[in-house]
Scaffold this motif. Structure first.
Motif, mmCIF file in Angstrom:
data_model
loop_
_atom_site.group_PDB
_atom_site.id
_atom_site.type_symbol
_atom_site.label_atom_id
_atom_site.label_comp_id
_atom_site.label_asym_id
_atom_site.label_seq_id
_atom_site.Cartn_x
_atom_site.Cartn_y
_atom_site.Cartn_z
ATOM 1 N N GLY A 462 0.813 -1.213 0.000
ATOM 2 C CA GLY A 462 0.000 0.000 0.000
ATOM 3 C C GLY A 462 0.842 1.257 0.000
ATOM 4 N N VAL A 463 1.958 1.227 0.712
ATOM 5 C CA VAL A 463 2.848 2.386 0.775
ATOM 6 C C VAL A 463 3.460 2.680 -0.582
ATOM 7 C CG1 VAL A 463 5.054 3.223 1.708
ATOM 8 C CG2 VAL A 463 3.375 2.142 3.226
ATOM 9 N N ILE A 464 3.897 1.645 -1.255
ATOM 10 C CA ILE A 464 4.676 1.821 -2.471
ATOM 11 C C ILE A 464 3.882 2.487 -3.591
ATOM 12 C CG2 ILE A 464 4.225 -0.338 -3.728
ATOM 13 C CD1 ILE A 464 7.256 -0.676 -3.965
ATOM 14 N N GLU A 465 2.554 2.401 -3.493
ATOM 15 C CA GLU A 465 1.716 3.027 -4.505
ATOM 16 C C GLU A 465 1.815 4.552 -4.477
ATOM 17 O OE1 GLU A 465 -2.231 1.641 -3.977
ATOM 18 O OE2 GLU A 465 -1.772 -0.447 -4.493
ATOM 19 N N TYR A 466 2.281 5.115 -3.353
ATOM 20 C CA TYR A 466 2.382 6.572 -3.222
ATOM 21 C C TYR A 466 3.797 7.096 -3.479
ATOM 22 C CZ TYR A 466 -2.231 6.292 -1.050
ATOM 23 O OH TYR A 466 -3.562 6.072 -0.814
ATOM 24 N N LEU A 467 4.673 6.235 -3.945
ATOM 25 C CA LEU A 467 6.076 6.615 -4.101
ATOM 26 C C LEU A 467 6.447 6.880 -5.555
ATOM 27 C CD1 LEU A 467 7.725 4.120 -1.568
ATOM 28 C CD2 LEU A 467 6.679 6.357 -1.129
ATOM 29 N N GLY A 468 5.508 7.412 -6.298
ATOM 30 C CA GLY A 468 5.755 7.649 -7.726
ATOM 31 C C GLY A 468 6.846 8.646 -8.012
ATOM 32 N N ALA A 469 7.137 9.569 -7.079
ATOM 33 C CA ALA A 469 8.171 10.582 -7.315
ATOM 34 C C ALA A 469 9.510 10.214 -6.694
ATOM 35 C CB ALA A 469 7.712 11.931 -6.756
ATOM 36 N N VAL A 470 9.553 9.113 -5.936
ATOM 37 C CA VAL A 470 10.771 8.757 -5.203
ATOM 38 C C VAL A 470 11.901 8.359 -6.149
ATOM 39 C CG1 VAL A 470 11.793 7.074 -3.625
ATOM 40 C CG2 VAL A 470 9.591 8.120 -3.083
ATOM 41 N N GLU A 471 13.075 8.983 -5.927
ATOM 42 C CA GLU A 471 14.272 8.677 -6.713
ATOM 43 C C GLU A 471 15.298 7.903 -5.895
ATOM 44 O OE1 GLU A 471 15.753 12.344 -8.237
ATOM 45 O OE2 GLU A 471 13.859 12.890 -9.199
ATOM 46 N N GLU A 472 15.298 8.096 -4.576
ATOM 47 C CA GLU A 472 16.211 7.377 -3.685
ATOM 48 C C GLU A 472 15.393 6.695 -2.598
ATOM 49 O OE1 GLU A 472 19.630 9.616 -2.260
ATOM 50 O OE2 GLU A 472 19.209 11.154 -3.766
ATOM 51 N N LEU A 473 15.553 5.385 -2.473
ATOM 52 C CA LEU A 473 14.829 4.610 -1.469
ATOM 53 C C LEU A 473 15.820 3.776 -0.677
ATOM 54 C CD1 LEU A 473 12.314 3.402 -0.119
ATOM 55 C CD2 LEU A 473 12.136 1.807 -2.047
ATOM 56 N N SER A 474 15.796 3.952 0.652
ATOM 57 C CA SER A 474 16.677 3.186 1.527
ATOM 58 C C SER A 474 15.842 2.539 2.613
ATOM 59 C CB SER A 474 17.733 4.106 2.154
ATOM 60 O OG SER A 474 18.560 3.394 3.047
#
Length: 688
Positions: A462-474
């Motif tokens: 569910g969280v990942i659906e809102y990460l359309g603008a994310v360029e760096e994920l840690s």
């Protein structure tokens, strides 16, 4: 240091004392002038200072004689130059002597602003005796005193700025000497161990350093007569508007804080510190009264820090909108406080750091205030808020970076919007906090999460659906996640801008994609990814890399056996780092050679360490772009490529079975060679 000849020195004294170039018309004074010149040793500063001292004496021969024969010249513990300056100081009135001694708190090369120095003198009460209860007259008197010191060369105009002033190093030494009874400065040149003497000092200053230990200040808890503690920096005119005051838990009556006259102090930085230990002897009402009396003048304050304050609430001035220039606030260790002051009303606030307010359970309207809140806030940090449970509020219109660390009981977050947020960091928090924040922060480009409780595959999906603008994920220590993305996810919606993925210490992570048979490297997911780093994922058996990866790092994955790419998918790889993956198979790292052509033709950098199954890296022969190769602790490595013409740096350490001998022309670009603890390496290679 410049020294004048006797003739030039005599002329300098004449100009400053009499306004003429020589003593032709003041012949009776010349013998005394000759003696004074000899005692000054030709130093211009001493000559000018004594000349201006004698300026008020004119032709009074007796006064010139008194200066020449003064008992001060007979002091044995100082050189003649400093004695000359001390003689000039000795001629000052008592108020001027105190004002000059106060300047010993500032380091050499400090840039003084006349008006600010006068205000400091006023705040200390040095001008009150002459002009009681009239601040305007005090200020005028302070300016007059400063001009008198300037006219006598105790100050000089700054070389590159006529509006500022400096004190000659020797004058600074003199101020330090005469102020030693009540004033002390802590810096590289000042005495480092003042021992029991600290009991007598009333005024102290600290010259800020890049690194300073707590031990340097520990002894000042016993400085019972201390009234002022200034923090200064060399050369910065604004730095002396900084005030660091500690040990406030020892103040027994708020009237002592009132006498410090903080409302008149035009400080730019204020740091107030109480003791870390919170016990029954700490009176919360008294501490509130003390803090209330330490309210500084509102028109200059830029930075405010409050540490370990023991009151249950803050006085009204903390967060008062009249502090128009306040842009940084830090509140930490205030364990009794049950609410945060209305800092949202500060119109210039850009950085807010809240830490260790364990009694705060709800953050809401009391923080935001009654009008549009936080119009300029860019960085917001909450740390170690163990009792915090609920956060509600309005819009943070300009917030760019939000950090929430170690707030394990925070479960309810209802914010309207975070339209400008691009950097979100969460550590040791509940997964509900993560979900609530990403839903109102669609502009986030950098997401760093660690130790998020309850973050399983379903919640993460569910969280990942809102990460359309994310360029760096840690992600770190998110032990309930088994995969990063679903293999059947819509590639046009999931992490479409992701360029860097870092996964560390996720114990149950099995693979990047959901299923091995529908592996991420066989789909069109994460095609924008350029950097992939996987570390300490002990149950991850395979790392399937998406197309387009340029930098790959895999480390401390004890179950890893395969690092794979889709056919042709590794052609953009430029850097590979693999270490401490003890079960990784030799031919399962994507670096194999096909049709006499490397599968990683663009590879420039390789670092391999502690890989027991690796026996050969012959396939690196075809890497025409490889410039740096490092191999450590590969106990079974036996063979090595015989042609690496682009290689510039080679390190081989602790590879006991490696036995290599190849002609020097195969390393034509090599500039740096390091070989250690490789007993079979051919001696000819070492000589080359």
């Amino acid at each position: 240091m410049i020294f004048f000849s006797d003739d030039d020195a005599l002329s300098l004294v004449a100009r400053n004392a009499l306004g003429v170039d020589n003593f032709d018309s003041h012949f009776s004074l010349k013998p005394y002038a000759d003696g004074i010149v000899k005692k000054c040793g030709g130093l211009p500063l001493a000559l000018i200072a004594l000349g201006r001292l004698l300026r008020t004496k004119k032709d009074e021969v007796e006064h010139w004689k008194e200066v020449l024969n003064s008992e001060i010249w007979r002091l044995n513990n100082e050189d003649g130059i400093l004695l000359a300056l001390r003689l000039s100081y000795h001629d000052l009135s008592a108020p001027l002597k105190r004002l000059f001694a106060y300047c010993s708190l500032f380091p050499k090369d400090f840039l003084f602003d006349k008006e600010d120095l006068v205000l400091l003198w006023m705040a200390e009460g040095f001008l009150q005796q002459a002009t009681p209860n009239d601040s305007t007259e005090e200020q005028c008197l302070g300016r007059k005193f400063f001009d008198e010191l300037l006219s006598r060369s105790f100050f000089q105009h700054a070389p590159n700025n006529e509006s500022l002033f400096v004190m000659h190093d020797l004058m600074n030494d003199l101020a330090t000497s005469v102020g030693g009874e009540f004033f002390v400065r802590l810096d590289g040149e000042a005495k480092k161990d003042i021992g029991v003497e600290r009991l007598k000092y009333r005024y102290m200053s600290f010259v800020r350093e890049t690194y300073v230990t707590y031990e340097k200040f520990k002894g000042f808890a016993e400085a019972i007569k201390l009234r002022t503690f200034l923090a200064t920096s060399v050369g910065k005119v604004e730095s002396w508007r900084s005030c660091y005051l500690s040990g406030l838990e020892k103040v027994q009556n708020a009237i002592y804080a009132h006498e410090a006259n903080f409302s008149e102090k035009r400080l730019s930085e204020l740091e107030l510190v109480w003791g870390d230990e919170l016990n029954d002897s700490r009176n919360d009402m008294l501490e509130k009264e003390v803090l209330n009396e330490l309210k500084p003048c509102h028109d200059k304050l830029i930075k405010l820090k409050l540490m370990s304050y023991g009151g249950s609430e803050f006085p009204k001035w903390v967060g008062d909108p009249s502090f128009l220039h306040l842009n940084h606030v830090s509140i930490s260790g205030c364990q009794r406080c049950t609410s945060i002051p209305p800092l949202g009303q500060l119109s210039s606030l850009k950085e807010l750091f809240i830490q260790g307010l364990n009694a705060v359970e709800v953050v809401g309207f009391e923080l935001f205030g009654t009008v549009q809140a936080f119009p300029t806030l860019e960085i917001l940090s909450f740390r170690d808020m163990r009792g915090w449970k609920k956060w509600s509020g309005a819009v943070f219109p300009r917030l760019q970076k939000l950090l929430i660390y170690s707030c394990p009981n925070l479960v309810e977050v209802t914010l309207e919007a975070l339209p400008s947020l691009n950097d979100l960091e969460l550590d040791n928090c509940d997964s509900g906090v993560l979900r609530s924040l990403v839903e109102v922060a669609s502009a986030v480009t950098k997401l760093d999460i660690e130790g998020i409780s309850g973050l399983n595959d379903v919640v993460w999906g569910g969280v990942i659906e809102y990460l359309g603008a994310v360029e760096e994920l840690s992600t770190g220590e998110c032990n309930e996640i088994r995969y990063v993305v679903k293999s059947d996810a819509d590639a046009s919606k999931i992490l479409v801008k992701l360029r860097t993925l870092v996964v560390v210490g996720c114990d149950n992570l099995v693979s990047i994609g959901e299923k091995e048979e529908e592996d991420i490297c066989r789909s069109n997911l994460l095609t924008s990814l350029r950097t992939l780093k996987v570390s300490q994922c002990k149950n991850m058996e395979r790392c399937s890399c998406p197309d387009g990866v340029e930098e790959l790092t895999v480390s401390y994955c004890s179950s890893m056996t395969v690092v794979s790419f889709r056919k042709g998918g590794q052609e953009k790889v430029r850097s590979v780092r693999i270490w401490n993956c003890w079960n990784l198979l030799e031919k399962e790292w994507g670096g194999e050679k096909t049709n006499n052509r490397s599968s990683m033709p663009m590879l420039e950098y390789v670092f391999i360490r502690d890989w027991p199954n690796l026996k050969s890296i012959i396939e690196l022969n075809c890497l025409v772009h490889l410039t740096e190769l490092k191999i450590y602790d590969c106990e079974n490595l036996e063979s090595f490529p015989d042609t690496l013409k682009s290689l510039k740096k080679l390190e081989i350490i602790r590879c006991p079975k490696l036995e290599v001998s190849f002609p020097g022309d195969n390393l034509t670009s090599l500039k740096e060679l390091i070989i250690r603890e490789c007993p079979r390496m051919d001696a000819s290679l070492l000589r080359s």
